[in-house]
Design a protein around this motif. Structure first.
Motif, short mmCIF file in Angstrom:
data_model
loop_
_atom_site.label_atom_id
_atom_site.label_comp_id
_atom_site.label_asym_id
_atom_site.label_seq_id
_atom_site.Cartn_x
_atom_site.Cartn_y
_atom_site.Cartn_z
N ILE A 1 19.27 -45.09 -5.68
CA ILE A 1 20.60 -44.74 -6.20
C ILE A 1 20.70 -43.27 -6.60
N PRO A 2 19.68 -42.68 -7.27
CA PRO A 2 19.78 -41.24 -7.59
C PRO A 2 19.97 -40.36 -6.36
N VAL A 3 19.36 -40.75 -5.23
CA VAL A 3 19.56 -39.98 -4.00
C VAL A 3 21.01 -40.09 -3.55
N GLY A 4 21.59 -41.29 -3.67
CA GLY A 4 22.99 -41.47 -3.30
C GLY A 4 23.92 -40.65 -4.19
N ALA B 1 26.57 -37.76 -3.09
CA ALA B 1 27.99 -37.73 -3.45
C ALA B 1 28.36 -36.39 -4.08
N ARG B 2 27.48 -35.87 -4.92
CA ARG B 2 27.75 -34.57 -5.54
C ARG B 2 27.81 -33.47 -4.48
N GLY C 1 29.04 -49.66 0.67
CA GLY C 1 29.53 -50.05 -0.64
C GLY C 1 29.24 -49.00 -1.70
N GLN C 2 28.03 -48.44 -1.66
CA GLN C 2 27.66 -47.44 -2.65
C GLN C 2 28.51 -46.19 -2.53
N ARG C 3 28.77 -45.77 -1.29
CA ARG C 3 29.56 -44.56 -1.11
C ARG C 3 31.01 -44.77 -1.52
N LEU C 4 31.53 -45.97 -1.35
CA LEU C 4 32.89 -46.26 -1.81
C LEU C 4 32.97 -46.15 -3.33
N VAL C 5 31.94 -46.67 -4.01
CA VAL C 5 31.91 -46.58 -5.47
C VAL C 5 31.76 -45.14 -5.93
N ARG D 1 34.76 -42.86 -5.89
CA ARG D 1 35.65 -43.00 -7.05
C ARG D 1 35.09 -42.24 -8.24
N LEU D 2 33.76 -42.24 -8.39
CA LEU D 2 33.14 -41.55 -9.53
C LEU D 2 33.12 -40.04 -9.31
N PHE D 3 32.96 -39.62 -8.04
CA PHE D 3 32.91 -38.19 -7.73
C PHE D 3 33.96 -37.89 -6.65
N PRO D 4 35.24 -37.95 -7.00
CA PRO D 4 36.29 -37.72 -6.00
C PRO D 4 36.23 -36.31 -5.45
#
Length: 248
Positions: free
Chosen positions: A52-55, A59-60, A235-239, A242-245
Motif C-alpha cells: 500500500i505505501p508504494v501505491g 498516487a502522489r 480498487g486501490q487506485r480508485l480509492v 479520491r484521497l489524492f485528487p
C-alpha cells in the motif's frame, strides 16, 4: 542449470511451498477442493496490503504530474524544434519536483519476485527432496500447475482447462483495459517530439496487456495471483484518486 538448485533459492522455494501447503490445509475445512486457490488469494491480498505505501507514492506522483501539466505544455511549446533539449528539460522538471514518469510500473515490478516464486512452486514436481503435493490441487477441476500455452503445446489441453484459464486471462485483460481507460495520463509521459527510444506512455499502456499475456504462459496458480492483484490495483487506485485528487 536450474537456478532453484542453488542452496539459497532452494531453501526459499521450500519455505514458500511449505507455507502455502500449511495455509491450504488451514483453509481446507472452509474452501474444500479450492483451498489452495483460496490460499493463493490470501497470499496475494497480504502482499498487496504490504505494498500500500508504494501505491500511495504512485498516487502522489500522479498528482504531481497533473500539477506540472501547464509547465510541461510550456516546455513543449518552447523547445518544440529541439527534441533532445525538450526531453532533457522535461526529465529535469520531474527530478526537481520529485515525480517519476514510471511510477505506475513500481507495484508490478515489486511483485515480480512473488510471481516468479509462485511460478517455480507449481513448476517443480519435487521440492527439497519430497513430492510437491500442491501440484495435485485444483481450481474448478483444473490443476493449479497447468498453463494454457504449455498445455496447448504439449497436447494436454482439455476443454475445462481452456475455459478456466481462458476466462482468467480475459478477466485480467478486461480489468487492465478498464484501469488504463480510467487512469490515462492527462499529459504525455514523454514530451512531444522526443526520440522513439523512450516510449514511456506506450510502455505503460501496454503493461496492462502484458500482464494478460504473461497469464497465458504461467501456471494457473500464478495467473490467479495476477487476476487478484490487477483487481486490487484498480480498487486501490480508485480509492487513492479520491484521497489524492489530481488538479483539472
Amino acid at each position: 542449470m536450474n537456478l532453484f538448485d542453488l542452496p539459497p533459492l532452494s531453501a526459499l522455494l521450500d519455505f514458500a511451498s511449505t507455507g502455502l501447503s500449511a495455509l491450504t490445509a488451514l483453509l481446507d475445512p472452509v474452501a474444500g477442493t479450492a483451498a489452495a486457490a483460496a490460499a493463493i488469494v490470501a497470499v496475494t491480498l497480504l502482499v498487496r496490503a504490504l505494498l500500500i505505501p508504494v501505491g500511495v507514492a504512485q498516487a502522489r506522483a500522479e498528482q504531481t504530474r497533473a500539477r506540472l501539466a501547464p509547465r510541461l505544455a510550456e516546455l513543449r511549446r518552447r523547445h518544440r524544434a529541439d527534441p533532445e533539449r525538450l526531453q532533457r528539460e522535461t526529465m529535469e522538471l520531474y527530478r526537481r519536483e520529485g515525480a517519476s514518469p514510471v511510477a505506475g510500473c513500481l507495484p508490478l515490478l515489486a511483485q515480480a519476485p512473488i510471481i516468479g516464486l509462485l511460478y517455480a512452486v507449481f513448476l517443480h514436481p519435487t521440492i527439497a527432496g519430497h513430492p510437491n503435493t500442491l501440484l495435485e490441487e485444483t481450481l474448478l477441476g483444473v490443476p493449479l500447475g497447468s498453463g494454457l500455452v504449455p498445455s496447448l503445446t504439449s497436447g494436454a489441453l482439455d476443454p475445462a482447462a481452456f475455459l478456466v484459464i481462458g476466462t482468467l486471462v480475459v478477466l485480467i485483460a478486461a480489468v487492465g483495459e478498464l484501469t488504463r481507460r480510467l487512469f490515462r495520463p492527462a499529459t504525455p509521459l514523454v514530451p512531444e517530439g522526443a526520440p522513439a527510444g523512450m516510449p514511456m506512455a506506450g510502455m505503460l499502456g501496454m503493461l496492462q496487456f502484458a500482464t494478460a499475456a504473461v497469464a497465458l504462459f504461467v501456471p494457473l496458480a500464478a495467473g490467479l495471483y495476477l487476476l487478484v492483484t490487477v483487481s486490487w490495483t484498480l480498487g486501490q487506485r480508485l480509492v487513492l484518486r479520491r484521497l489524492f485528487p489530481t488538479p483539472v
